[in-house]
Enzyme design. Sequence first.
Site: not given
Length: 360
Positions: A142, A191, A223, A247, A251
Amino acid sequence: MQKNITVLKGDGIGPEIVDQAIKVLGVIEEKFGHKFEYTEVDIGGCSIDKYGVPITDEGMAKCKAADSVLLGAVGGPKWDSCPPAIRPEKALLAVRSELGLFANLRPTKLFPQLSDSSPLKESIVGNGIDLMIVRELTGGIYFGKRRTEEINGEKVATDEMTYSEHEIERIGRVAFESARKRGKKVASVDKANVLDSSRLWRAVMHKLAEEYPDVEYSDILVDNTAMQLIKNPSQFDVIVTENMFGDILSDEASMLTGSIGMMPSASLSEGTLGMYEPIHGSAPDIAGMDIANPIGTIMSAAMMLRYSFGMAVEADAIEAAVNKALDDGYRTADIYDAAKCGTTKVGCSEMGDIIAKNIA
Ligand code: NAD
Protein backbone atom coordinates in the site's frame (compact mmCIF):
# COMPACT_ATOMS: atom_id res chain seq x y z
CA MET A 1 -3.11 10.26 36.59
CA GLN A 2 -4.08 13.10 34.26
CA LYS A 3 -4.31 12.34 30.54
CA ASN A 4 -5.22 14.47 27.53
CA ILE A 5 -7.41 12.74 24.95
CA THR A 6 -8.16 14.23 21.55
CA VAL A 7 -11.63 13.12 20.52
CA LEU A 8 -12.54 12.73 16.86
CA LYS A 9 -16.26 11.88 16.86
CA GLY A 10 -16.59 12.13 13.08
CA ASP A 11 -19.74 11.41 11.10
CA GLY A 12 -22.85 9.20 11.15
CA ILE A 13 -23.00 7.15 14.36
CA GLY A 14 -19.55 8.46 15.38
CA PRO A 15 -20.83 11.05 17.91
CA GLU A 16 -23.36 8.71 19.60
CA ILE A 17 -20.92 5.79 20.07
CA VAL A 18 -18.02 8.00 21.23
CA ASP A 19 -20.34 9.63 23.79
CA GLN A 20 -20.91 6.18 25.33
CA ALA A 21 -17.15 5.55 25.58
CA ILE A 22 -16.70 8.95 27.29
CA LYS A 23 -19.56 8.10 29.67
CA VAL A 24 -17.75 4.88 30.63
CA LEU A 25 -14.39 6.68 30.98
CA GLY A 26 -16.15 9.14 33.33
CA VAL A 27 -16.90 6.29 35.75
CA ILE A 28 -13.29 5.09 35.46
CA GLU A 29 -12.11 8.61 36.42
CA GLU A 30 -14.33 8.62 39.51
CA LYS A 31 -13.59 5.09 40.61
CA PHE A 32 -9.82 5.13 40.10
CA GLY A 33 -9.08 8.82 40.77
CA HIS A 34 -7.86 9.79 37.27
CA LYS A 35 -8.56 12.95 35.26
CA PHE A 36 -9.18 12.77 31.53
CA GLU A 37 -9.19 16.10 29.64
CA TYR A 38 -10.96 15.97 26.26
CA THR A 39 -10.25 18.14 23.23
CA GLU A 40 -12.75 17.70 20.39
CA VAL A 41 -11.56 18.00 16.80
CA ASP A 42 -13.76 17.78 13.69
CA ILE A 43 -12.78 15.05 11.26
CA GLY A 44 -14.20 13.69 8.01
CA GLY A 45 -17.42 15.00 6.49
CA CYS A 46 -18.27 17.37 9.34
CA SER A 47 -14.86 19.03 8.93
CA ILE A 48 -15.29 19.25 5.14
CA ASP A 49 -18.63 21.02 5.71
CA LYS A 50 -17.11 23.52 8.15
CA TYR A 51 -13.58 24.08 6.81
CA GLY A 52 -13.45 22.53 3.33
CA VAL A 53 -10.85 19.94 4.42
CA PRO A 54 -11.29 16.58 6.23
CA ILE A 55 -8.99 17.71 9.06
CA THR A 56 -7.42 21.11 9.66
CA ASP A 57 -3.73 21.68 10.48
CA GLU A 58 -4.78 22.84 13.96
CA GLY A 59 -6.81 19.65 14.38
CA MET A 60 -3.84 17.53 13.37
CA ALA A 61 -1.60 19.43 15.81
CA LYS A 62 -4.08 18.64 18.61
CA CYS A 63 -3.88 14.92 17.72
CA LYS A 64 -0.08 15.03 17.86
CA ALA A 65 -0.06 16.90 21.17
CA ALA A 66 -2.43 14.46 22.91
CA ASP A 67 -1.65 11.46 25.11
CA SER A 68 -3.99 9.49 22.86
CA VAL A 69 -6.71 9.86 20.23
CA LEU A 70 -10.20 8.37 20.38
CA LEU A 71 -12.04 8.12 17.06
CA GLY A 72 -15.64 7.30 16.08
CA ALA A 73 -15.90 6.94 12.29
CA VAL A 74 -15.87 9.13 9.20
CA GLY A 75 -17.70 9.31 5.89
CA GLY A 76 -21.17 9.00 4.44
CA PRO A 77 -23.06 9.36 1.15
CA LYS A 78 -23.08 13.17 1.43
CA TRP A 79 -19.30 13.25 0.86
CA ASP A 80 -18.95 10.33 -1.60
CA SER A 81 -18.59 12.69 -4.54
CA CYS A 82 -15.86 14.88 -2.95
CA PRO A 83 -12.61 14.99 -4.95
CA PRO A 84 -10.10 12.30 -3.77
CA ALA A 85 -7.81 14.86 -2.11
CA ILE A 86 -10.48 15.99 0.37
CA ARG A 87 -12.47 12.79 0.94
CA PRO A 88 -13.25 12.00 4.61
CA GLU A 89 -10.95 8.90 4.70
CA LYS A 90 -8.01 11.10 3.64
CA ALA A 91 -8.00 12.48 7.18
CA LEU A 92 -7.63 9.00 8.67
CA LEU A 93 -4.66 8.15 6.48
CA ALA A 94 -3.12 11.52 7.31
CA VAL A 95 -3.52 11.01 11.08
CA ARG A 96 -2.07 7.47 10.86
CA SER A 97 0.92 8.68 8.90
CA GLU A 98 1.54 11.95 10.90
CA LEU A 99 1.38 10.06 14.20
CA GLY A 100 3.58 7.21 12.90
CA LEU A 101 0.96 4.59 13.72
CA PHE A 102 2.72 1.50 12.32
CA ALA A 103 1.00 -1.22 14.34
CA ASN A 104 -2.68 -2.05 14.09
CA LEU A 105 -4.05 -4.32 16.80
CA ARG A 106 -7.40 -5.95 16.27
CA PRO A 107 -8.59 -8.21 19.04
CA THR A 108 -11.15 -10.60 17.58
CA LYS A 109 -13.36 -11.83 20.34
CA LEU A 110 -16.55 -13.79 20.10
CA PHE A 111 -18.17 -13.68 23.51
CA PRO A 112 -19.60 -17.13 24.31
CA GLN A 113 -22.93 -15.38 25.12
CA LEU A 114 -23.11 -14.38 21.42
CA SER A 115 -22.01 -17.65 19.82
CA ASP A 116 -25.43 -17.82 18.08
CA SER A 117 -24.55 -14.62 16.19
CA SER A 118 -21.46 -16.14 14.54
CA PRO A 119 -21.90 -17.58 11.04
CA LEU A 120 -19.81 -20.59 12.17
CA LYS A 121 -21.27 -23.71 13.78
CA GLU A 122 -21.62 -23.98 17.56
CA SER A 123 -19.20 -26.95 17.49
CA ILE A 124 -16.48 -24.59 16.18
CA VAL A 125 -17.18 -21.41 18.15
CA GLY A 126 -19.08 -22.73 21.18
CA ASN A 127 -16.27 -21.80 23.58
CA GLY A 128 -15.86 -18.35 22.09
CA ILE A 129 -12.99 -16.97 20.02
CA ASP A 130 -10.23 -14.78 21.40
CA LEU A 131 -7.40 -13.92 19.03
CA MET A 132 -5.42 -10.80 18.23
CA ILE A 133 -4.38 -9.74 14.75
CA VAL A 134 -1.29 -7.52 14.67
CA ARG A 135 -1.10 -5.87 11.26
CA GLU A 136 1.79 -3.77 9.94
CA LEU A 137 0.17 -0.48 8.94
CA THR A 138 2.65 1.83 7.23
CA GLY A 139 4.65 -0.38 4.85
CA GLY A 140 4.22 -3.04 2.18
CA ILE A 141 2.35 -2.83 -1.08
CA TYR A 142 0.00 0.00 0.00
CA PHE A 143 3.01 2.29 0.44
CA GLY A 144 5.30 0.86 -2.26
CA LYS A 145 6.17 2.42 -5.61
CA ARG A 146 3.38 2.15 -8.15
CA ARG A 147 3.04 2.93 -11.81
CA THR A 148 0.86 2.30 -14.85
CA GLU A 149 2.72 2.36 -18.15
CA GLU A 150 2.23 1.51 -21.79
CA ILE A 151 4.26 -1.55 -22.88
CA ASN A 152 3.92 -3.19 -26.30
CA GLY A 153 0.65 -1.36 -26.98
CA GLU A 154 -1.11 -2.28 -23.73
CA LYS A 155 -1.35 -0.82 -20.24
CA VAL A 156 0.71 -2.53 -17.54
CA ALA A 157 0.24 -1.69 -13.85
CA THR A 158 2.80 -2.42 -11.11
CA ASP A 159 2.57 -2.15 -7.30
CA GLU A 160 5.75 -2.93 -5.36
CA MET A 161 5.76 -4.64 -1.99
CA THR A 162 8.77 -3.52 0.01
CA TYR A 163 9.78 -4.33 3.58
CA SER A 164 12.98 -3.52 5.43
CA GLU A 165 14.38 -5.49 8.38
CA HIS A 166 13.63 -2.72 10.90
CA GLU A 167 9.99 -2.45 9.78
CA ILE A 168 9.53 -6.20 10.24
CA GLU A 169 11.35 -6.31 13.55
CA ARG A 170 9.34 -3.49 15.18
CA ILE A 171 5.95 -5.04 14.26
CA GLY A 172 7.27 -8.45 15.32
CA ARG A 173 8.14 -7.05 18.75
CA VAL A 174 4.62 -5.68 19.16
CA ALA A 175 3.27 -9.17 18.41
CA PHE A 176 5.62 -11.01 20.79
CA GLU A 177 5.01 -8.49 23.58
CA SER A 178 1.22 -8.82 23.05
CA ALA A 179 1.49 -12.61 23.15
CA ARG A 180 3.33 -12.41 26.47
CA LYS A 181 0.29 -10.65 27.95
CA ARG A 182 -2.12 -13.20 26.41
CA GLY A 183 -1.85 -16.85 25.40
CA LYS A 184 1.94 -16.79 24.64
CA LYS A 185 1.59 -17.95 21.02
CA VAL A 186 2.57 -16.08 17.84
CA ALA A 187 1.67 -17.25 14.33
CA SER A 188 3.55 -15.24 11.71
CA VAL A 189 1.70 -15.12 8.38
CA ASP A 190 3.58 -14.80 5.11
CA LYS A 191 3.87 -16.12 1.57
CA ALA A 192 7.51 -17.21 1.87
CA ASN A 193 7.10 -19.95 -0.74
CA VAL A 194 6.72 -17.21 -3.39
CA LEU A 195 7.67 -13.71 -2.23
CA ASP A 196 11.13 -12.31 -1.39
CA SER A 197 9.57 -9.80 1.02
CA SER A 198 7.99 -12.76 2.85
CA ARG A 199 11.29 -14.66 3.00
CA LEU A 200 12.91 -11.63 4.66
CA TRP A 201 9.84 -11.34 6.92
CA ARG A 202 10.26 -14.96 8.01
CA ALA A 203 14.02 -14.67 8.61
CA VAL A 204 13.58 -11.58 10.82
CA MET A 205 10.72 -13.21 12.76
CA HIS A 206 12.79 -16.36 13.39
CA LYS A 207 15.64 -14.28 14.81
CA LEU A 208 13.20 -12.34 17.00
CA ALA A 209 11.55 -15.55 18.22
CA GLU A 210 14.89 -16.53 19.81
CA GLU A 211 14.52 -13.53 22.13
CA TYR A 212 11.12 -14.78 23.29
CA PRO A 213 11.66 -18.43 24.28
CA ASP A 214 8.52 -18.26 26.50
CA VAL A 215 6.36 -17.59 23.40
CA GLU A 216 5.44 -20.50 21.11
CA TYR A 217 6.23 -19.40 17.54
CA SER A 218 4.99 -20.78 14.21
CA ASP A 219 5.04 -19.76 10.53
CA ILE A 220 1.90 -20.11 8.48
CA LEU A 221 1.22 -19.28 4.83
CA VAL A 222 -1.44 -16.65 4.21
CA ASP A 223 -3.67 -18.93 2.11
CA ASN A 224 -3.65 -21.59 4.83
CA THR A 225 -4.40 -18.91 7.46
CA ALA A 226 -7.54 -17.90 5.54
CA MET A 227 -8.70 -21.53 5.75
CA GLN A 228 -7.68 -22.13 9.36
CA LEU A 229 -9.55 -19.02 10.56
CA ILE A 230 -12.77 -20.70 9.44
CA LYS A 231 -11.83 -24.30 10.26
CA ASN A 232 -10.40 -23.84 13.75
CA PRO A 233 -10.10 -20.17 14.83
CA SER A 234 -9.41 -21.02 18.48
CA GLN A 235 -5.97 -22.46 17.54
CA PHE A 236 -4.73 -18.85 17.23
CA ASP A 237 -3.58 -16.46 19.93
CA VAL A 238 -1.61 -13.65 18.19
CA ILE A 239 -1.39 -13.48 14.40
CA VAL A 240 1.23 -11.07 13.01
CA THR A 241 1.35 -10.14 9.36
CA GLU A 242 2.15 -7.49 6.78
CA ASN A 243 -0.18 -4.70 5.70
CA MET A 244 -2.24 -6.20 2.85
CA PHE A 245 -2.49 -9.74 4.26
CA GLY A 246 -3.58 -8.18 7.57
CA ASP A 247 -6.16 -5.99 5.87
CA ILE A 248 -7.84 -9.02 4.30
CA LEU A 249 -7.48 -11.49 7.19
CA SER A 250 -8.73 -9.03 9.82
CA ASP A 251 -11.95 -8.43 7.88
CA GLU A 252 -12.41 -12.18 7.51
CA ALA A 253 -11.85 -12.63 11.24
CA SER A 254 -14.25 -9.82 12.16
CA MET A 255 -17.11 -11.80 10.64
CA LEU A 256 -16.53 -14.62 13.14
CA THR A 257 -17.67 -12.41 16.01
CA GLY A 258 -21.25 -11.96 14.87
CA SER A 259 -21.42 -8.16 14.65
CA ILE A 260 -18.98 -5.59 13.36
CA GLY A 261 -20.27 -3.31 16.14
CA MET A 262 -18.45 -5.39 18.78
CA MET A 263 -14.91 -4.97 17.46
CA PRO A 264 -12.34 -2.46 18.77
CA SER A 265 -8.92 -1.58 17.40
CA ALA A 266 -5.75 0.23 18.36
CA SER A 267 -3.16 1.82 16.10
CA LEU A 268 0.13 2.29 17.90
CA SER A 269 3.27 4.37 17.37
CA GLU A 270 6.77 3.67 18.66
CA GLY A 271 5.94 5.76 21.74
CA THR A 272 2.80 5.58 23.89
CA LEU A 273 0.62 7.72 21.60
CA GLY A 274 -2.05 5.65 19.88
CA MET A 275 -5.35 6.04 18.06
CA TYR A 276 -8.29 3.91 19.19
CA GLU A 277 -11.41 3.26 17.13
CA PRO A 278 -14.08 0.67 16.43
CA ILE A 279 -13.40 -1.19 13.19
CA HIS A 280 -16.74 -0.30 11.59
CA GLY A 281 -17.64 2.76 9.54
CA SER A 282 -20.08 5.59 10.18
CA ALA A 283 -23.18 3.42 9.51
CA PRO A 284 -25.22 6.24 7.94
CA ASP A 285 -28.22 3.88 7.66
CA ILE A 286 -28.71 3.93 11.45
CA ALA A 287 -27.15 7.29 12.38
CA GLY A 288 -29.08 9.39 14.91
CA MET A 289 -31.49 6.55 15.75
CA ASP A 290 -29.87 5.56 19.07
CA ILE A 291 -29.68 1.90 17.97
CA ALA A 292 -25.95 1.55 17.16
CA ASN A 293 -23.86 -0.87 19.18
CA PRO A 294 -21.34 1.19 21.22
CA ILE A 295 -19.37 -1.85 22.51
CA GLY A 296 -16.63 -1.69 19.83
CA THR A 297 -15.94 1.93 20.81
CA ILE A 298 -16.13 1.25 24.55
CA MET A 299 -13.69 -1.66 24.12
CA SER A 300 -11.44 0.67 22.08
CA ALA A 301 -11.39 3.03 25.08
CA ALA A 302 -10.35 0.04 27.22
CA MET A 303 -7.49 -0.63 24.79
CA MET A 304 -6.46 3.04 25.12
CA LEU A 305 -6.20 2.65 28.90
CA ARG A 306 -4.21 -0.58 28.53
CA TYR A 307 -1.80 0.38 25.73
CA SER A 308 -1.34 4.17 25.96
CA PHE A 309 -1.89 4.83 29.68
CA GLY A 310 -0.66 1.57 31.25
CA MET A 311 -3.97 1.25 33.17
CA ALA A 312 -4.49 -2.52 32.97
CA VAL A 313 -6.80 -2.81 36.00
CA GLU A 314 -9.04 -0.05 34.66
CA ALA A 315 -9.14 -1.71 31.21
CA ASP A 316 -10.04 -5.02 32.85
CA ALA A 317 -12.89 -3.24 34.69
CA ILE A 318 -14.38 -2.01 31.39
CA GLU A 319 -14.07 -5.44 29.76
CA ALA A 320 -15.68 -7.13 32.77
CA ALA A 321 -18.52 -4.58 32.68
CA VAL A 322 -19.18 -5.35 28.99
CA ASN A 323 -19.13 -9.06 29.75
CA LYS A 324 -21.64 -8.58 32.58
CA ALA A 325 -23.97 -6.53 30.36
CA LEU A 326 -23.99 -9.46 27.89
CA ASP A 327 -24.35 -12.03 30.71
CA ASP A 328 -27.36 -10.07 31.97
CA GLY A 329 -28.91 -10.42 28.51
CA TYR A 330 -28.66 -6.81 27.28
CA ARG A 331 -28.36 -6.60 23.49
CA THR A 332 -28.36 -3.78 20.95
CA ALA A 333 -30.39 -4.45 17.79
CA ASP A 334 -27.46 -5.91 15.80
CA ILE A 335 -26.91 -8.73 18.33
CA TYR A 336 -30.52 -9.15 19.50
CA ASP A 337 -32.42 -12.33 18.69
CA ALA A 338 -36.11 -12.09 19.63
CA ALA A 339 -36.33 -15.90 19.77
CA LYS A 340 -33.72 -16.09 22.52
CA CYS A 341 -35.17 -16.09 26.07
CA GLY A 342 -33.69 -13.88 28.77
CA THR A 343 -32.47 -11.10 26.50
CA THR A 344 -33.52 -7.44 26.46
CA LYS A 345 -33.14 -5.12 23.49
CA VAL A 346 -31.58 -1.77 24.44
CA GLY A 347 -30.49 1.35 22.57
CA CYS A 348 -27.01 2.77 22.16
CA SER A 349 -27.23 5.19 25.08
CA GLU A 350 -28.87 2.64 27.40
CA MET A 351 -26.10 0.11 26.63
CA GLY A 352 -23.59 2.84 27.61
CA ASP A 353 -25.52 3.45 30.88
CA ILE A 354 -25.59 -0.27 31.72
CA ILE A 355 -21.85 -0.75 31.13
CA ALA A 356 -21.03 2.42 33.11
CA LYS A 357 -23.25 1.25 35.99
CA ASN A 358 -21.57 -2.18 35.99
CA ILE A 359 -18.20 -0.48 36.58
CA ALA A 360 -19.52 1.84 39.29
P1 NAD B 1 -20.24 0.46 8.01
O1 NAD B 1 -19.29 -0.30 8.88
O2 NAD B 1 -20.48 1.88 8.37
O3 NAD B 1 -21.67 -0.28 8.02
C1 NAD B 1 -21.85 -1.62 7.54
C2 NAD B 1 -23.12 -2.21 8.20
O4 NAD B 1 -22.86 -2.47 9.57
C3 NAD B 1 -24.30 -1.26 8.16
O5 NAD B 1 -25.49 -1.98 7.98
C4 NAD B 1 -24.31 -0.63 9.54
O6 NAD B 1 -25.59 -0.21 9.99
C5 NAD B 1 -23.75 -1.77 10.38
N1 NAD B 1 -23.01 -1.25 11.54
C6 NAD B 1 -21.81 -0.65 11.52
N2 NAD B 1 -21.45 -0.29 12.75
C7 NAD B 1 -22.46 -0.65 13.58
C8 NAD B 1 -22.68 -0.54 14.97
N3 NAD B 1 -21.79 0.04 15.80
N4 NAD B 1 -23.84 -1.02 15.48
C9 NAD B 1 -24.73 -1.61 14.69
N5 NAD B 1 -24.58 -1.76 13.36
C10 NAD B 1 -23.45 -1.27 12.81
O7 NAD B 1 -19.72 0.32 6.53
P2 NAD B 1 -20.26 1.01 5.18
O8 NAD B 1 -21.74 1.11 5.21
O9 NAD B 1 -19.58 0.31 4.10
O10 NAD B 1 -19.65 2.48 5.24
C11 NAD B 1 -20.36 3.64 5.66
C12 NAD B 1 -19.42 4.82 5.65
O11 NAD B 1 -18.37 4.62 6.59
C13 NAD B 1 -18.72 5.02 4.30
O12 NAD B 1 -18.67 6.39 4.03
C14 NAD B 1 -17.32 4.46 4.51
O13 NAD B 1 -16.37 5.07 3.68
C15 NAD B 1 -17.10 4.82 5.96
N6 NAD B 1 -16.12 3.98 6.66
C16 NAD B 1 -15.38 4.60 7.60
C17 NAD B 1 -14.47 3.86 8.36
C18 NAD B 1 -13.72 4.57 9.44
O14 NAD B 1 -14.06 5.68 9.80
N7 NAD B 1 -12.69 3.96 10.03
C19 NAD B 1 -14.35 2.49 8.16
C20 NAD B 1 -15.15 1.87 7.19
C21 NAD B 1 -16.04 2.62 6.45
